[in-house]
Design a protein around this motif. Structure first.
Motif, PDB file in Angstrom:
ATOM      1  N   LEU A   1      -3.832  -9.114 -10.041  1.00  0.00           N
ATOM      2  CA  LEU A   1      -4.758  -7.993  -9.921  1.00  0.00           C
ATOM      3  C   LEU A   1      -4.604  -7.352  -8.551  1.00  0.00           C
ATOM      4  CD1 LEU A   1      -7.946  -9.632 -11.480  1.00  0.00           C
ATOM      5  CD2 LEU A   1      -6.229  -8.201 -12.608  1.00  0.00           C
ATOM      6  N   PRO A   2      -4.499  -6.014  -8.492  1.00  0.00           N
ATOM      7  CA  PRO A   2      -4.362  -5.351  -7.188  1.00  0.00           C
ATOM      8  C   PRO A   2      -5.704  -5.302  -6.469  1.00  0.00           C
ATOM      9  CG  PRO A   2      -4.453  -3.722  -8.934  1.00  0.00           C
ATOM     10  CD  PRO A   2      -4.471  -5.065  -9.618  1.00  0.00           C
ATOM     11  N   VAL A   3      -5.665  -5.406  -5.154  1.00  0.00           N
ATOM     12  CA  VAL A   3      -6.891  -5.311  -4.366  1.00  0.00           C
ATOM     13  C   VAL A   3      -7.256  -3.840  -4.210  1.00  0.00           C
ATOM     14  CG1 VAL A   3      -5.576  -5.373  -2.203  1.00  0.00           C
ATOM     15  CG2 VAL A   3      -8.013  -5.955  -2.213  1.00  0.00           C
ATOM     16  N   GLN A   4      -8.530  -3.528  -4.383  1.00  0.00           N
ATOM     17  CA  GLN A   4      -9.034  -2.162  -4.227  1.00  0.00           C
ATOM     18  C   GLN A   4      -9.886  -2.128  -2.956  1.00  0.00           C
ATOM     19  OE1 GLN A   4      -8.083   0.293  -6.178  1.00  0.00           O
ATOM     20  NE2 GLN A   4      -6.993  -1.015  -7.647  1.00  0.00           N
ATOM     21  N   TRP A   5      -9.287  -1.660  -1.858  1.00  0.00           N
ATOM     22  CA  TRP A   5      -9.996  -1.622  -0.587  1.00  0.00           C
ATOM     23  C   TRP A   5     -11.018  -0.487  -0.580  1.00  0.00           C
ATOM     24  CZ3 TRP A   5      -9.369  -5.780   2.212  1.00  0.00           C
ATOM     25  CH2 TRP A   5      -8.169  -6.481   2.174  1.00  0.00           C
ATOM     26  N   PRO A   6     -12.152  -0.670   0.077  1.00  0.00           N
ATOM     27  CA  PRO A   6     -13.139   0.414   0.172  1.00  0.00           C
ATOM     28  C   PRO A   6     -12.526   1.650   0.842  1.00  0.00           C
ATOM     29  CG  PRO A   6     -14.098  -1.675   0.878  1.00  0.00           C
ATOM     30  CD  PRO A   6     -12.631  -1.915   0.716  1.00  0.00           C
ATOM     31  N   SER A   7     -12.996   2.807   0.426  1.00  0.00           N
ATOM     32  CA  SER A   7     -12.438   4.067   0.934  1.00  0.00           C
ATOM     33  C   SER A   7     -12.699   4.260   2.420  1.00  0.00           C
ATOM     34  CB  SER A   7     -13.017   5.254   0.153  1.00  0.00           C
ATOM     35  OG  SER A   7     -14.440   5.256   0.257  1.00  0.00           O
ATOM     36  N   ARG A   8     -13.661   3.541   2.986  1.00  0.00           N
ATOM     37  CA  ARG A   8     -13.971   3.702   4.412  1.00  0.00           C
ATOM     38  C   ARG A   8     -12.913   3.083   5.318  1.00  0.00           C
ATOM     39  NH1 ARG A   8     -17.248  -0.313   2.379  1.00  0.00           N
ATOM     40  NH2 ARG A   8     -17.032  -2.389   3.353  1.00  0.00           N
ATOM     41  N   LEU A   9     -12.045   2.230   4.746  1.00  0.00           N
ATOM     42  CA  LEU A   9     -11.033   1.558   5.552  1.00  0.00           C
ATOM     43  C   LEU A   9      -9.761   2.386   5.615  1.00  0.00           C
ATOM     44  CD1 LEU A   9     -11.359  -2.130   4.312  1.00  0.00           C
ATOM     45  CD2 LEU A   9     -12.414  -1.088   6.310  1.00  0.00           C
TER      46      LEU A   9
END
Length: 923
Positions: free
Chosen positions: A594-602
């Motif tokens: 599963l790919p990691v979905q980083w928060p858009s703030r990063l």
């Protein structure tokens, strides 16, 4: 300060460029213009030629050359850097570099190491402290000078497992309360616990993510389906179509690892899974050790083979009359011909073959079994065996499985049987129907000329349809099967010869038997099935997918081998108990990436950054070249490049060349030679540098104190001890290395481990000291012990045991029972005695030959007990009063015994021969 693509570390030095016009004016005014005076005697000089002339003004181009040289010096000292990082983005406080360090990082590890090196170099120029945290082997972050961590980056490597949720939660709780920025080098895969750690890091400063745009690929465990290897590859993102190649690796008959087969596979557009089947002959399949995705150097893209791939052992059991039957009439003859190319055959009485634990036992028309044989076969089948039975006249005439289902037959049987011309005549032989989906024979083509004329019939039963795996065209069962524990029993309702059917004469018969033999024991056991067993690792997978020897890793409980998460205590690899082997791969059956979905703030960046290039050295070098050109131009203008002055210039050039030979490389070579001479001229004790100045200084003082005691009490006169850098220094000069363990010391590189293994094999000794007085289980309960495990894993260390009472270390020079240092304790581990070491009559100890234990492992902090200051007094207090000084004395005696053991071997063990020598002398 940044000017376009160039930044400056000390921009205030650029103010000096404003002085260049003033310098121009000064140089133009020197030398001053000549004063004109009329002198009558000048007329006598008319007509004379002046061989040397001096200009009255410095030429403009020479002034420009000098200005450029000065400007190059000023700009070079200002610390110019090409492609500098934006200070607004990098921050100014402490920096934490977090590495996932998992198998998915292995394929890009060099790029990650280069990235970390660049980030630390940037932090060092900004004067920031830094720390490195690898989540697969987490430790409390220790902030130090960035250059210190840069030197340790080559010692970091990925692990063949993923960070666990517990580890990330522990790291989040152990983070220091101070503010710091974080650079997280991610492997791109999502896992539980990641965002809890992210929240903890964001609470202390900004977090920047670095991630490779190339997705990881994984390979699920290979299973055998329909006689072929079913291969399944996965990827985390539904990207465009992509082709990959899976290589089946194994050893050829000469023992060389080779690619035995290639399997092209394709990820369809938008698919995250690719499946294919690899058909190999049984002999070739048995040679496969692992499969790997070509070009994906990671443990997750590699799957190991175990018992499911190996060549099966099949036992053939016939009736007593088999030896009196012609080959073409013997069922055993057909079975041998069909099975011999793909399996190893065993023949003999049932009582003889059962102890060999074959994978398959074939009973050809064997009806009567004794109660003991029935029980033995049942126990064997429940353990995973396949019992393959064939019908025949004896089974048809017997009462076996008539009234009640026999435990070793899959169905109840009707009396008599069915044949052409009998009471239940068909009129003509029947052919085979196509095999059902889910049958082990699914996919095999049925020849039209295979017919059946006789068979034993199955009694109708509610469970009969579920047990039929092959039938005739009229629906009559031909082959039935049922499970017994982990194994199964299969019945062919016809004979194994051509008496009842033409099936044994066809190629279909061979394919059906091969399918059944391959399917034996392929089901992966459950955790409960292995409870109470211990499995020893024989091979482990490195993070880069390489198969390595397991060395001295401890065994694993059977229930943990199946379900426990991978980690330092359970590494992916091949495990064995008895004659069974089981592979524990990185990915399990049905695993997904599963790919990691980083928060858009990063801020998420790639692995490639515009590399910072310091220009200061180049500019200073340019200034030297310009000044050299200025000297030559000045000599040319003054006419001194010709005539006698040339010799002086040549002498200066020779001197400059001689100075140029004193380069750092030449100086280093001279230093290395001097160090080698110092280390070999006398006995020198050495200690391994840990990077902790306090521990290294204490180790130096400890060996110095031990050397003084050796000098006073023995014939050994050691020189001053030396510190050893495992990466750069030669180890062969030193008979003894003291290696103190600290939790944060770097792991040596592969080249350093090669040197260490050569050192151990050539007779050197290493004393590992965890300094924590806790070496139970090799110190696994503390951070120093866990670090020792990491450091010692790649070393070629033999089997170890606690120091026995008759070991040579207890009497090499002093008679000892305990081995204290700063801590008390006798838990010291040495190489285990050979199994043939026996007591000799008249002597209190065994004959251990002349071997010296290559390693000694303990945790009593001996260096602290040995350490002395510059005046020779004790450096570290030990205990209290007389008892403490007595403890220090015993510690010195242990050190003396240790060094004498290294230098003289087990010479005390040779005393076991004294009675025999005296006896011979008496004769």
């Amino acid at each position: 300060m940044t000017l376009g693509p160039i930044g400056f570390a000390a921009p205030w030095l650029l103010v000096a460029l404003a002085a260049l016009p003033i310098l121009w004016i000064l140089l133009r005014a020197i030398p001053p213009a000549p004063i004109r005076r009329r002198f009558p005697g000048v007329a006598l000089l008319l007509g004379l030629k002046d061989d040397e002339s001096v200009t009255d003004r410095t030429p403009w181009w020479l002034l420009l050359l000098r200005m450029l040289a000065v400007a190059a010096v000023i700009v070079g000292l200002a610390g110019p850097v090409l492609n500098p990082a934006d200070e607004a983005e990098t921050g100014r406080g402490p920096l934490l570099v977090v590495l996932d360090g998992s198998w998915a990082s292995a394929r890009d590890w060099q790029a990650q190491a280069d990235l970390v090196d660049g980030l630390l170099a940037e932090a060092a120029r900004q004067g920031r402290t830094a720390a490195i945290l690898r989540l697969t082997t987490p430790e409390v972050p220790v902030f130090r000078a960035a250059d210190t961590w840069r030197a340790r980056v080559p010692g970091f490597d990925p692990r063949a497992w993923e960070p666990s949720t517990q580890d990330m939660e522990a790291v989040a709780q152990a983070l220091p309360d101070t503010d710091f920025d974080t650079y997280w080098i991610s492997d791109g895969l999502d896992r539980a616990g990641r965002f809890g750690l992210l929240n903890a890091l964001e609470a202390r400063g900004t977090v920047t993510i670095y991630e490779s745009p190339r997705p990881a690929l994984g390979l699920r465990p290979v299973v055998i389906e329909d006689g072929a290897l079913a291969v399944s590859a996965v990827r985390p993102l539904p990207l465009a179509a992509r082709e990959i190649t899976v290589q089946a690796m194994g050893r050829d008959p000469a023992g060389t690892m080779r690619v035995l087969a290639n399997l092209p596979m394709t990820f369809d557009d938008g698919a995250t899974e690719a499946n294919a089947a690899l058909s190999l002959p049984a002999e070739l399949r048995a040679r496969v050790t692992h499969l790997a995705i070509a070009g994906e150097d990671s443990a997750g893209a590699t799957t190991l083979s175990d018992d499911s791939f190996r060549r099966r052992e099949v036992a053939l059991i016939g009736t007593r009359q088999e030896g009196e039957t012609l080959d073409l009439l013997s069922p055993m003859h057909y079975l041998r011909k069909a099975l011999a190319p793909s399996v190893d055959l065993l023949e003999g009485p049932l009582t003889d073959v059962l102890p060999a634990n074959p994978d398959v036992i074939v009973l050809a028309d064997v009806a009567a079994l004794s109660p003991g044989e029935v029980q033995d076969l049942t126990d064997w089948a429940e353990g995973g065996g396949l019992l393959l039975r064939f019908a025949g006249p004896r089974l048809a005439a017997s009462d076996v499985s008539r009234e009640a289902e026999d435990p070793l037959l899959p169905v109840r049987l009707r009396a008599g049987g069915r044949n052409v011309g009998g009471a239940m005549s068909w009129g003509e032989p029947k052919t085979l129907a196509a095999f059902d989906t889910g049958s082990p024979f699914d996919g095999l083509s049925v020849p039209g000329d295979v017919t059946v004329s006789s068979q034993v019939m199955a009694q109708p039963d509610p469970s009969l349809s579920d047990r039929v795996i092959a039938r005739l065209t009229d629906g009559t069962p031909l082959v039935t099967r049922k499970e017994i524990g982990q194994g199964q029993v299969v019945l062919f309702h016809v004979t194994a010869n051509a008496e009842w059917s033409t099936l044994p004469l066809s190629g279909l018969f061979v394919e059906m038997l091969e399918r059944l033999s391959v399917s034996s024991s392929t089901a992966r056991p459950e955790a409960g099935d292995l409870a109470g067993t211990t499995w020893a690792p024989i091979q482990i997978l490195g993070a880069d997918g390489r198969v390595e020897k397991a060395g001295a890793l401890p065994g694993v409980a059977g229930e943990d081998l199946i379900d426990a998460p991978l980690g330092a205590a359970l590494q992916p690899g091949l495990y064995q108990t008895g004659d069974r082997t089981l592979a524990r791969n990185v990915l399990g059956t049905g695993a997904e990436l599963l790919p990691v979905q980083w928060p858009s703030r990063l801020r998420v960046e790639g692995m490639i950054r515009a590399e910072e290039q310091p220009l200061g050295g180049w500019l200073l070098g340019l200034s030297l070249l310009l000044l050299a050109a200025d000297v030559l131009a000045t000599l040319a203008l003054s006419g001194r490049l010709t005539g006698p002055s040339v010799r002086r210039v040549s002498g200066g050039a020779v001197l400059a060349l001689a100075l140029a030979t004193l380069t750092p490389g030449a100086v280093k070579a001279q230093d290395d030679e001097a160090r080698a001479l110092a280390a070999t001229s006398e006995v020198v004790l050495a200690h391994v540098l840990t990077g902790n100045a306090q521990v290294d200084d204490l180790a130096q003082a400890g060996l110095r104190g031990l050397g003084l005691v050796l000098n006073f009490r023995t014939s050994v006169e050691p020189a001053d001890p030396m510190a050893v850098n495992l990466e750069t220094d030669e180890l062969a000069f030193f008979p003894f290395l003291y290696w103190p363990i600290t939790p944060d010391q770097p792991v040596p590189s592969d080249a350093a481990y090669q040197k260490l293994n050569r050192y151990l094999r050539s007779g050197g000794m290493i004393l590992f000291d965890t300094r924590d007085a806790d070496v139970a289980g090799f110190g696994t309960s503390g951070p120093n012990g866990r670090k020792l495990q990491d450091l010692a894993a790649p070393l070629d260390i033999p089997a170890l045991e606690p120091v026995p009472e008759d070991h040579v270390l207890t009497r090499t020079f002093y008679l000892l029972r305990d081995f204290p240092g700063r801590h008390m304790g006798r838990s010291v581990w040495v190489e285990a005695a050979p199994p043939d070491a026996e007591m000799v009559e008249g002597m209190p100890f065994r004959n251990l030959n002349d071997g010296v234990t290559p390693v000694v492992i303990g945790g009593n902090d001996w260096a602290a007990a040995w350490a002395v200051n510059d005046s020779g007094g004790p450096l570290v207090p030990i205990g209290r009063g007389y008892a403490g000084e007595r403890q220090r004395e015993i510690a010195y005696r242990f050190g003396v015994n240790l060094i004498m053991h290294v230098l003289t071997g087990n010479y005390k063990s040779d005393q076991v021969h004294v009675p025999a020598l005296l006896d011979r002398l008496g004769q």
